[in-house]
Scaffold this motif. Sequence first.
Motif, PDB file in Angstrom:
ATOM      1  N   GLU A 136      -3.459 -18.995  -3.539  1.00 39.48           N
ATOM      2  CA  GLU A 136      -3.942 -20.251  -2.983  1.00 39.48           C
ATOM      3  C   GLU A 136      -4.968 -20.169  -1.769  1.00 39.48           C
ATOM      4  N   PRO A 137      -5.858 -20.810  -1.444  1.00 42.68           N
ATOM      5  CA  PRO A 137      -6.715 -20.755  -0.213  1.00 42.68           C
ATOM      6  C   PRO A 137      -5.808 -20.418   0.882  1.00 42.68           C
ATOM      7  N   ASP A 138      -6.382 -19.505   1.594  1.00 45.47           N
ATOM      8  CA  ASP A 138      -5.811 -18.977   2.814  1.00 45.47           C
ATOM      9  C   ASP A 138      -4.127 -18.612   2.965  1.00 45.47           C
ATOM     10  N   SER A 139      -3.680 -18.199   1.550  1.00 47.21           N
ATOM     11  CA  SER A 139      -2.378 -18.180   1.350  1.00 47.21           C
ATOM     12  C   SER A 139      -2.324 -16.824   0.385  1.00 47.21           C
ATOM     13  N   PRO A 140      -2.264 -15.648   0.753  1.00 41.66           N
ATOM     14  CA  PRO A 140      -2.301 -14.497  -0.027  1.00 41.66           C
ATOM     15  C   PRO A 140      -1.130 -14.455  -1.021  1.00 41.66           C
ATOM     16  N   ALA A 141      -1.118 -13.949  -2.231  1.00 37.75           N
ATOM     17  CA  ALA A 141      -0.202 -13.509  -3.023  1.00 37.75           C
ATOM     18  C   ALA A 141       0.704 -12.392  -2.506  1.00 37.75           C
ATOM     19  N   GLU A 142       2.086 -12.593  -2.330  1.00 40.40           N
ATOM     20  CA  GLU A 142       2.898 -11.356  -1.972  1.00 40.40           C
ATOM     21  C   GLU A 142       3.646 -10.789  -3.118  1.00 40.40           C
ATOM     22  N   LEU A 143       3.480  -9.727  -3.343  1.00 40.01           N
ATOM     23  CA  LEU A 143       4.198  -8.970  -4.594  1.00 40.01           C
ATOM     24  C   LEU A 143       4.824  -7.734  -3.950  1.00 40.01           C
ATOM     25  N   LEU A 144       6.198  -7.719  -4.485  1.00 42.05           N
ATOM     26  CA  LEU A 144       7.352  -6.749  -3.841  1.00 42.05           C
ATOM     27  C   LEU A 144       7.705  -5.864  -5.038  1.00 42.05           C
ATOM     28  N   PRO A 145       6.947  -4.941  -5.486  1.00 42.92           N
ATOM     29  CA  PRO A 145       7.254  -4.082  -6.438  1.00 42.92           C
ATOM     30  C   PRO A 145       8.579  -3.225  -5.946  1.00 42.92           C
ATOM     31  N   VAL A 146       9.473  -2.780  -6.750  1.00 39.09           N
ATOM     32  CA  VAL A 146      10.879  -2.132  -6.311  1.00 39.09           C
ATOM     33  C   VAL A 146      10.868  -0.684  -6.924  1.00 39.09           C
ATOM     34  N   PHE A 147      10.996   0.327  -6.489  1.00 38.10           N
ATOM     35  CA  PHE A 147      10.875   1.616  -7.149  1.00 38.10           C
ATOM     36  C   PHE A 147      12.297   2.364  -6.581  1.00 38.10           C
ATOM     37  N   GLY A 148      12.624   3.455  -7.484  1.00 42.71           N
ATOM     38  CA  GLY A 148      13.673   4.288  -6.903  1.00 42.71           C
ATOM     39  C   GLY A 148      13.497   4.768  -5.394  1.00 42.71           C
ATOM     40  N   ALA A 149      14.641   5.241  -4.804  1.00 44.26           N
ATOM     41  CA  ALA A 149      14.461   5.628  -3.563  1.00 44.26           C
ATOM     42  C   ALA A 149      14.007   7.079  -3.171  1.00 44.26           C
ATOM     43  N   VAL A 150      12.767   6.920  -2.413  1.00 42.25           N
ATOM     44  CA  VAL A 150      12.126   8.224  -1.899  1.00 42.25           C
ATOM     45  C   VAL A 150      12.991   9.020  -0.831  1.00 42.25           C
ATOM     46  N   PRO A 151      12.925  10.337  -0.779  1.00 43.28           N
ATOM     47  CA  PRO A 151      13.511  11.085   0.145  1.00 43.28           C
ATOM     48  C   PRO A 151      13.646  10.224   1.572  1.00 43.28           C
ATOM     49  N   ASP A 152      14.716  10.397   2.475  1.00 46.14           N
ATOM     50  CA  ASP A 152      14.623  10.130   3.865  1.00 46.14           C
ATOM     51  C   ASP A 152      13.339  10.416   4.420  1.00 46.14           C
ATOM     52  N   ASP A 153      13.151  11.726   4.304  1.00 45.74           N
ATOM     53  CA  ASP A 153      12.161  12.370   5.282  1.00 45.74           C
ATOM     54  C   ASP A 153      10.601  12.142   5.133  1.00 45.74           C
ATOM     55  N   MET A 154      10.577  11.194   3.877  1.00 43.89           N
ATOM     56  CA  MET A 154       9.277  10.927   3.410  1.00 43.89           C
ATOM     57  C   MET A 154       8.523   9.826   4.407  1.00 43.89           C
ATOM     58  N   ASP A 155       7.598  10.133   4.853  1.00 41.61           N
ATOM     59  CA  ASP A 155       7.019   9.075   5.945  1.00 41.61           C
ATOM     60  C   ASP A 155       5.881   8.304   5.493  1.00 41.61           C
ATOM     61  N   SER A 156       5.353   8.677   4.197  1.00 42.32           N
ATOM     62  CA  SER A 156       4.361   8.053   3.690  1.00 42.32           C
ATOM     63  C   SER A 156       4.166   8.244   2.228  1.00 42.32           C
ATOM     64  N   ILE A 157       3.891   7.230   1.529  1.00 47.21           N
ATOM     65  CA  ILE A 157       3.541   7.470  -0.065  1.00 47.21           C
ATOM     66  C   ILE A 157       2.233   6.853  -0.477  1.00 47.21           C
ATOM     67  N   GLU A 158       1.934   7.180  -1.612  1.00 47.81           N
ATOM     68  CA  GLU A 158       0.712   6.560  -2.238  1.00 47.81           C
ATOM     69  C   GLU A 158       1.129   5.531  -3.444  1.00 47.81           C
ATOM     70  N   LEU A 159       0.307   4.625  -3.693  1.00 48.01           N
ATOM     71  CA  LEU A 159       0.585   3.354  -4.696  1.00 48.01           C
ATOM     72  C   LEU A 159      -0.789   3.681  -5.516  1.00 48.01           C
ATOM     73  N   LEU A 160      -0.682   3.670  -6.882  1.00 44.61           N
ATOM     74  CA  LEU A 160      -1.704   3.546  -7.620  1.00 44.61           C
ATOM     75  C   LEU A 160      -1.670   1.940  -8.289  1.00 44.61           C
ATOM     76  N   LEU A 161      -2.749   1.286  -8.203  1.00 44.40           N
ATOM     77  CA  LEU A 161      -2.745  -0.174  -8.663  1.00 44.40           C
ATOM     78  C   LEU A 161      -3.780   0.078  -9.924  1.00 44.40           C
TER      79      LEU A 161
END
Length: 513
Positions: A136-161
């Motif tokens: 919708e105008p001025d209202s972005p679509a929000e998507l929340l993909p859920v994956f398995g847990a990454v390690p606790d010490d991982m401070d960043s990841i990459e996402l392929l769309l």
Amino acid sequence: MMLCRREVLTGSASLAVAAVLAACSAGGGGAVSSASPAGTDGASAVPVNSAPVVLKSVWKGEALTTRVGPAVVQGGYTVVKMEISVDSGERFLLGSSMFGDGLNINTLAAVKLISLRENVVYREVGRTPKGIGYIEPDSPAELLPVFGAVPDDMDSIELLLPTTGVALGVPVVDAPVAGFDVTAAIANAQIDESIHSGPFELNSLVVAADRSSDTEKADTSTTVNVSGDVLFATDSADLSDAADGVLALVVEQLELYPSGGELAVTGHTDDVNTDEHNQGLSERRAKVVADRLGELTDLSGWETTVSGKGESEPRVANDSDENRQLNRRVEIVLTPADSDEGSAATTGAGSAAGSGDMPEPVGPVGRGPDGVDIEIDGVPARISLDSVTRYAGYLIGTVKISSEQEVSVPLFLMQIPDDLLFIRMWSSYATSGCTLLKGNSRHLVVDFINSDENSIVLAGYISGTMVANDVRSLPVVWPDTGEDTVTMDMIGEDDAFGQHLAVRLTDIPVVEA
């Protein structure tokens, strides 16, 4: 030669997806601060804070902005926030196929969570019965993909769309500062407990342009398969004149590890002739190769074993001349005593593969940033690759295909020819045909093997119908070639699936993340 980091399934946590469309409230956590990294159609810069990574793309003729992040680990899952808005501000039907994997078009199944620094990928395998719907105008679509847990010490990841790009360095933050309801996202996700989430390790593939050899490289071993047709004449165990040139690639690998280790040389045949004959032939060929390697380099530090498997362990079914050719091979496995020696020797140098002359181009040739005119099903179109980004031992780019007219895209347009495809059995709709050509070696798209033993590429896909003035963004991840500029080459050979796109893009700059 094919340089492949063969990976092992290291986890089996389930994962799922919550594809929830919601209006972003004013002042919400999805707002992009002035410190947000500026996305530029391809792989974006690595953020230094919790702000989302911004990617620009076109889908069905509409310019979109996608904000990726942050990611949060909670309750055994990783949730990543995605916001998509239309640059024109008009109401737009995003549709149900933008992030599906071909079989599951109304899901986010083709979105991949990656850690390039750790060489692993996590699958998004949740299933939702709802399509993506309208923005919708001025209202972005929000998507929340859920994956398995990454390690606790991982401070960043990459996402392929798959139809947008690769977001590099998406920050991983704690739930209280995420700016969205993590608990609700997980609760709304449809968890499929039967599907493994990973992590699955990444395979980096390099193939000799003449298909004479290929290599799998894991953290602790390297496996080189050398074509029996290059090493020997038919039904012979006498080395050919061309053998030393191919075995030099094996020597190159051996000399990366001065401390030596274990070396196994195994002969394989096709199913022509009797089992007994093929067993003997495979043993003689393996011994000849091992002996010659000992003449070409010092093997005193290597504990060497020699064996033959005859026709008992084919790579592919012996149901065609092309497949039998793949099965006629000598397999050489190096297990170094100190695997770190190989990493240290190649640090900053990229892949050693790539000597010799490039093969002649099959299709049109032009500079990647300028683009090249092509045809899709007889309709004029254009393909370009502005640059690739070097990050954590990989090169990441976004190939663009544009058309001023509506065109139906053949399913196999971007697929690699089937003699290479059959080694990995990649999906037909993915852009597996985009190779980086360095000398006489092709660096293929990075892939991973999931829990179903299927090989899946880290790349986008193009299929269906392109509308007029459409621009498809096709992300691709390759192993690092170690160059300042690269050449992308699509082979475009006829095979059982039809004609694939043939084109060569040169002078593509490599930029540092």
